[in-house]
Scaffold this motif. Structure first.
Motif, PDB file in Angstrom:
ATOM      1  N   ASP A  61      31.625  66.061 -19.911  1.00 55.63           N
ATOM      2  CA  ASP A  61      30.449  66.517 -20.632  1.00 55.63           C
ATOM      3  C   ASP A  61      29.225  66.244 -19.763  1.00 55.63           C
ATOM      4  OD1 ASP A  61      32.329  65.435 -23.256  1.00 55.63           O
ATOM      5  OD2 ASP A  61      31.459  67.448 -23.278  1.00 55.63           O
ATOM      6  N   PRO A  62      28.145  66.992 -19.960  1.00 51.75           N
ATOM      7  CA  PRO A  62      26.966  66.852 -19.085  1.00 51.75           C
ATOM      8  C   PRO A  62      26.486  65.407 -18.980  1.00 51.75           C
ATOM      9  CG  PRO A  62      26.728  68.770 -20.490  1.00 51.75           C
ATOM     10  CD  PRO A  62      27.960  68.054 -20.966  1.00 51.75           C
ATOM     11  N   GLY A  63      26.340  64.922 -17.768  1.00 49.89           N
ATOM     12  CA  GLY A  63      25.843  63.572 -17.534  1.00 49.89           C
ATOM     13  C   GLY A  63      26.814  62.464 -17.870  1.00 49.89           C
ATOM     14  N   LYS A  64      28.028  62.837 -18.171  1.00 51.15           N
ATOM     15  CA  LYS A  64      29.015  61.833 -18.601  1.00 51.15           C
ATOM     16  C   LYS A  64      30.129  61.672 -17.580  1.00 51.15           C
ATOM     17  CE  LYS A  64      27.155  61.175 -22.667  1.00 51.15           C
ATOM     18  NZ  LYS A  64      26.575  59.872 -23.046  1.00 51.15           N
ATOM     19  N   SER A  65      31.036  60.779 -17.920  1.00 50.80           N
ATOM     20  CA  SER A  65      32.150  60.500 -17.029  1.00 50.80           C
ATOM     21  C   SER A  65      33.257  61.532 -17.191  1.00 50.80           C
ATOM     22  CB  SER A  65      32.684  59.096 -17.319  1.00 50.80           C
ATOM     23  OG  SER A  65      33.674  58.766 -16.382  1.00 50.80           O
ATOM     24  N   LEU A  66      34.348  61.282 -16.507  1.00 51.92           N
ATOM     25  CA  LEU A  66      35.505  62.165 -16.527  1.00 51.92           C
ATOM     26  C   LEU A  66      36.521  61.623 -17.520  1.00 51.92           C
ATOM     27  CD1 LEU A  66      35.584  62.328 -12.694  1.00 51.92           C
ATOM     28  CD2 LEU A  66      35.287  64.343 -14.120  1.00 51.92           C
ATOM     29  N   GLU A  67      36.864  62.443 -18.481  1.00 49.17           N
ATOM     30  CA  GLU A  67      37.828  62.049 -19.499  1.00 49.17           C
ATOM     31  C   GLU A  67      39.177  62.663 -19.162  1.00 49.17           C
ATOM     32  OE1 GLU A  67      36.868  63.616 -23.313  1.00 49.17           O
ATOM     33  OE2 GLU A  67      38.774  63.027 -24.205  1.00 49.17           O
ATOM     34  N   SER A  68      40.193  61.823 -19.056  1.00 51.31           N
ATOM     35  CA  SER A  68      41.520  62.320 -18.734  1.00 51.31           C
ATOM     36  C   SER A  68      42.077  63.142 -19.894  1.00 51.31           C
ATOM     37  CB  SER A  68      42.454  61.153 -18.438  1.00 51.31           C
ATOM     38  OG  SER A  68      43.754  61.617 -18.188  1.00 51.31           O
ATOM     39  N   LEU A  69      42.559  64.343 -19.573  1.00 50.29           N
ATOM     40  CA  LEU A  69      43.190  65.194 -20.578  1.00 50.29           C
ATOM     41  C   LEU A  69      44.715  65.188 -20.417  1.00 50.29           C
ATOM     42  CD1 LEU A  69      40.829  68.317 -20.448  1.00 50.29           C
ATOM     43  CD2 LEU A  69      40.864  66.520 -22.180  1.00 50.29           C
ATOM     44  N   PHE A  70      45.171  65.513 -19.228  1.00 52.14           N
ATOM     45  CA  PHE A  70      46.605  65.629 -18.999  1.00 52.14           C
ATOM     46  C   PHE A  70      46.970  65.111 -17.603  1.00 52.14           C
ATOM     47  CE2 PHE A  70      47.240  68.033 -22.762  1.00 52.14           C
ATOM     48  CZ  PHE A  70      46.234  68.975 -22.851  1.00 52.14           C
ATOM     49  N   VAL A  71      48.168  64.545 -17.529  1.00 52.08           N
ATOM     50  CA  VAL A  71      48.778  64.215 -16.250  1.00 52.08           C
ATOM     51  C   VAL A  71      50.108  64.958 -16.201  1.00 52.08           C
ATOM     52  CG1 VAL A  71      49.648  62.399 -14.740  1.00 52.08           C
ATOM     53  CG2 VAL A  71      47.705  61.933 -16.252  1.00 52.08           C
ATOM     54  N   LEU A  72      50.258  65.860 -15.266  1.00 56.33           N
ATOM     55  CA  LEU A  72      51.465  66.683 -15.136  1.00 56.33           C
ATOM     56  C   LEU A  72      52.231  66.179 -13.929  1.00 56.33           C
ATOM     57  CD1 LEU A  72      49.659  70.072 -15.732  1.00 56.33           C
ATOM     58  CD2 LEU A  72      51.027  68.806 -17.390  1.00 56.33           C
ATOM     59  N   LEU A  73      53.463  65.740 -14.148  1.00 54.71           N
ATOM     60  CA  LEU A  73      54.176  64.987 -13.117  1.00 54.71           C
ATOM     61  C   LEU A  73      55.339  65.718 -12.474  1.00 54.71           C
ATOM     62  CD1 LEU A  73      54.207  61.463 -14.773  1.00 54.71           C
ATOM     63  CD2 LEU A  73      52.614  62.377 -13.071  1.00 54.71           C
ATOM     64  N   SER A  74      55.652  66.900 -12.927  1.00 52.15           N
ATOM     65  CA  SER A  74      56.799  67.559 -12.319  1.00 52.15           C
ATOM     66  C   SER A  74      56.727  69.056 -12.559  1.00 52.15           C
ATOM     67  CB  SER A  74      58.098  67.013 -12.913  1.00 52.15           C
ATOM     68  OG  SER A  74      58.133  67.250 -14.301  1.00 52.15           O
ATOM     69  N   ASN A  75      57.536  69.769 -11.808  1.00 51.22           N
ATOM     70  CA  ASN A  75      57.580  71.218 -11.961  1.00 51.22           C
ATOM     71  C   ASN A  75      58.022  71.582 -13.377  1.00 51.22           C
ATOM     72  OD1 ASN A  75      57.424  73.931 -11.088  1.00 51.22           O
ATOM     73  ND2 ASN A  75      59.642  73.956 -10.905  1.00 51.22           N
ATOM     74  N   ILE A 105      43.470  77.543 -23.480  1.00 46.87           N
ATOM     75  CA  ILE A 105      42.652  77.186 -24.642  1.00 46.87           C
ATOM     76  C   ILE A 105      43.005  78.143 -25.777  1.00 46.87           C
ATOM     77  CG2 ILE A 105      40.292  76.964 -25.508  1.00 46.87           C
ATOM     78  CD1 ILE A 105      39.682  76.978 -22.276  1.00 46.87           C
ATOM     79  N   THR A 106      43.370  77.573 -26.891  1.00 48.08           N
ATOM     80  CA  THR A 106      43.752  78.387 -28.056  1.00 48.08           C
ATOM     81  C   THR A 106      42.700  78.276 -29.143  1.00 48.08           C
ATOM     82  OG1 THR A 106      46.084  77.999 -27.577  1.00 48.08           O
ATOM     83  CG2 THR A 106      45.525  78.771 -29.792  1.00 48.08           C
ATOM     84  N   ALA A 107      42.241  79.406 -29.624  1.00 46.90           N
ATOM     85  CA  ALA A 107      41.277  79.460 -30.734  1.00 46.90           C
ATOM     86  C   ALA A 107      40.111  78.508 -30.479  1.00 46.90           C
ATOM     87  CB  ALA A 107      41.980  79.136 -32.054  1.00 46.90           C
ATOM     88  N   ALA A 108      39.363  78.813 -29.448  1.00 54.56           N
ATOM     89  CA  ALA A 108      38.296  77.922 -28.984  1.00 54.56           C
ATOM     90  C   ALA A 108      37.297  77.583 -30.094  1.00 54.56           C
ATOM     91  CB  ALA A 108      37.560  78.568 -27.816  1.00 54.56           C
ATOM     92  N   VAL A 109      36.821  76.342 -30.036  1.00 53.93           N
ATOM     93  CA  VAL A 109      35.753  75.884 -30.924  1.00 53.93           C
ATOM     94  C   VAL A 109      34.615  75.353 -30.066  1.00 53.93           C
ATOM     95  CG1 VAL A 109      37.239  75.381 -32.894  1.00 53.93           C
ATOM     96  CG2 VAL A 109      36.831  73.626 -31.162  1.00 53.93           C
ATOM     97  N   HIS A 110      33.436  75.252 -30.651  1.00 53.49           N
ATOM     98  CA  HIS A 110      32.242  74.863 -29.896  1.00 53.49           C
ATOM     99  C   HIS A 110      32.408  73.507 -29.205  1.00 53.49           C
ATOM    100  CE1 HIS A 110      28.069  73.377 -29.330  1.00 53.49           C
ATOM    101  NE2 HIS A 110      27.918  74.608 -28.894  1.00 53.49           N
ATOM    102  N   ASP A 111      33.129  72.603 -29.861  1.00 50.56           N
ATOM    103  CA  ASP A 111      33.300  71.247 -29.310  1.00 50.56           C
ATOM    104  C   ASP A 111      34.041  71.232 -27.983  1.00 50.56           C
ATOM    105  OD1 ASP A 111      33.729  69.353 -32.429  1.00 50.56           O
ATOM    106  OD2 ASP A 111      31.972  70.238 -31.430  1.00 50.56           O
ATOM    107  N   LEU A 112      34.694  72.310 -27.633  1.00 53.21           N
ATOM    108  CA  LEU A 112      35.393  72.365 -26.349  1.00 53.21           C
ATOM    109  C   LEU A 112      34.453  72.692 -25.189  1.00 53.21           C
ATOM    110  CD1 LEU A 112      38.749  74.152 -27.245  1.00 53.21           C
ATOM    111  CD2 LEU A 112      38.354  71.736 -26.812  1.00 53.21           C
ATOM    112  N   SER A 113      33.212  72.999 -25.470  1.00 55.77           N
ATOM    113  CA  SER A 113      32.247  73.283 -24.400  1.00 55.77           C
ATOM    114  C   SER A 113      32.092  72.058 -23.515  1.00 55.77           C
ATOM    115  CB  SER A 113      30.888  73.674 -24.996  1.00 55.77           C
ATOM    116  OG  SER A 113      30.987  74.875 -25.718  1.00 55.77           O
ATOM    117  N   ALA A 114      32.367  72.231 -22.223  1.00 57.70           N
ATOM    118  CA  ALA A 114      32.339  71.134 -21.248  1.00 57.70           C
ATOM    119  C   ALA A 114      32.701  71.737 -19.893  1.00 57.70           C
ATOM    120  CB  ALA A 114      33.350  70.048 -21.621  1.00 57.70           C
ATOM    121  N   THR A 115      32.759  70.874 -18.879  1.00 59.08           N
ATOM    122  CA  THR A 115      33.289  71.290 -17.579  1.00 59.08           C
ATOM    123  C   THR A 115      34.685  70.717 -17.434  1.00 59.08           C
ATOM    124  OG1 THR A 115      31.087  71.372 -16.601  1.00 59.08           O
ATOM    125  CG2 THR A 115      32.954  71.253 -15.089  1.00 59.08           C
ATOM    126  N   TYR A 116      35.613  71.536 -17.020  1.00 62.17           N
ATOM    127  CA  TYR A 116      37.004  71.124 -16.872  1.00 62.17           C
ATOM    128  C   TYR A 116      37.377  71.139 -15.395  1.00 62.17           C
ATOM    129  CZ  TYR A 116      37.265  71.584 -21.885  1.00 62.17           C
ATOM    130  OH  TYR A 116      37.045  71.414 -23.225  1.00 62.17           O
TER     131      TYR A 116
END
Lengths: 109, 114
Positions: free
Chosen positions: A38-52, A76-87
């Motif tokens: 989020d703007p001015g904030k840290s990086l929040e971990s979403l997913f760790v993908l470990l294999s094919n 992203i499925t059925a986006a909502v406003h709260d998902l606004s961020a940088t990924y």
């Protein structure tokens, strides 16, 4: 030179719509991370993908990894406003993460 | 929930001055990192640290930079003689083991060099 490329870099979408962010990388690796910032904030971990073939889902977000194609997607499925961020996607390479440029997502109501 | 904490949150310094950014990683983590993000750009790796020594560093991490774990809890990044181009958000991060585990980032220290 190792490259991690995301597209699109900017995504404006309507609430309720679906979309996919792509992350391509240029070298062999089995580990791919997705972060949200989020703007001015840290990086929040979403997913760790470990294999094919790894697929992980959390709420409206689903991430997958195809190591043969050197491609990860964040759907992203059925986006909502709260998902606004940088990924960001980030490839694990040695003892570090190599980040993509980021995708700025704006969800409009 | 345990978190990585960083101080200061924002520092303004004169060009040529020394700066120390401080971090307290999550307590049972063994791997520590510094990354930076210049405004509007992507996150860049600086250095990784394990077992009291640097395990990997980037081209950015030149002789002006150093890291230290002065005690059992703190992890510091020192910039000896700051340049204008050092202005960035500096993120500390930690992980329990080195690979394949979630890497947790702190809130960042915003450094402005004037």
């Amino acid at each position: 030179e190792l490259k991690v490329e995301q597209n699109p870099l900017f995504l404006s979408m309507q609430e309720g719509k679906n979309y996919t962010i792509y992350c391509n990388y240029s070298t062999t690796s089995d580990r791919l991370y997705w972060y949200r910032q989020d703007p001015g904030k840290s990086l929040e971990s979403l997913f760790v993908l470990l294999s094919n073939g790894a697929v992980k889902q959390e709420g409206r977000l689903m991430a997958s990894l195809d190591t043969k194609a050197r491609l990860s997607t964040l759907h992203i499925t059925a986006a909502v406003h709260d998902l606004s961020a940088t990924y960001f996607c980030a490839l694990e390479y040695g003892n570090k993460l190599v980040f993509g440029a980021g995708t700025i997502l704006r969800v409009k109501s | 929930e345990p978190e990585v904490t960083q101080t200061p949150s924002h520092q303004v310094t004169q060009m040529g001055q020394e700066v120390i950014l401080r971090c307290v990683p999550i307590s049972n983590h063994l791997y520590f990192y510094w990354y930076r993000q210049i405004l509007g750009q992507k996150v860049e790796f600086l250095v990784s640290f394990y077992n009291n020594e640097i395990s990997e560093k980037s081209e950015i991490f030149d002789d002006q930079f150093s890291v230290e774990r002065p005690d059992g809890s703190n992890f510091t990044l020192k910039i000896r003689s700051t340049k204008l181009e050092d202005s960035a958000m500096y993120f500390c991060a930690s992980s329990r083991v080195g690979t394949g585990n979630t890497i947790y980032f702190g809130e960042g220290s915003w450094l402005t060099v004037v």
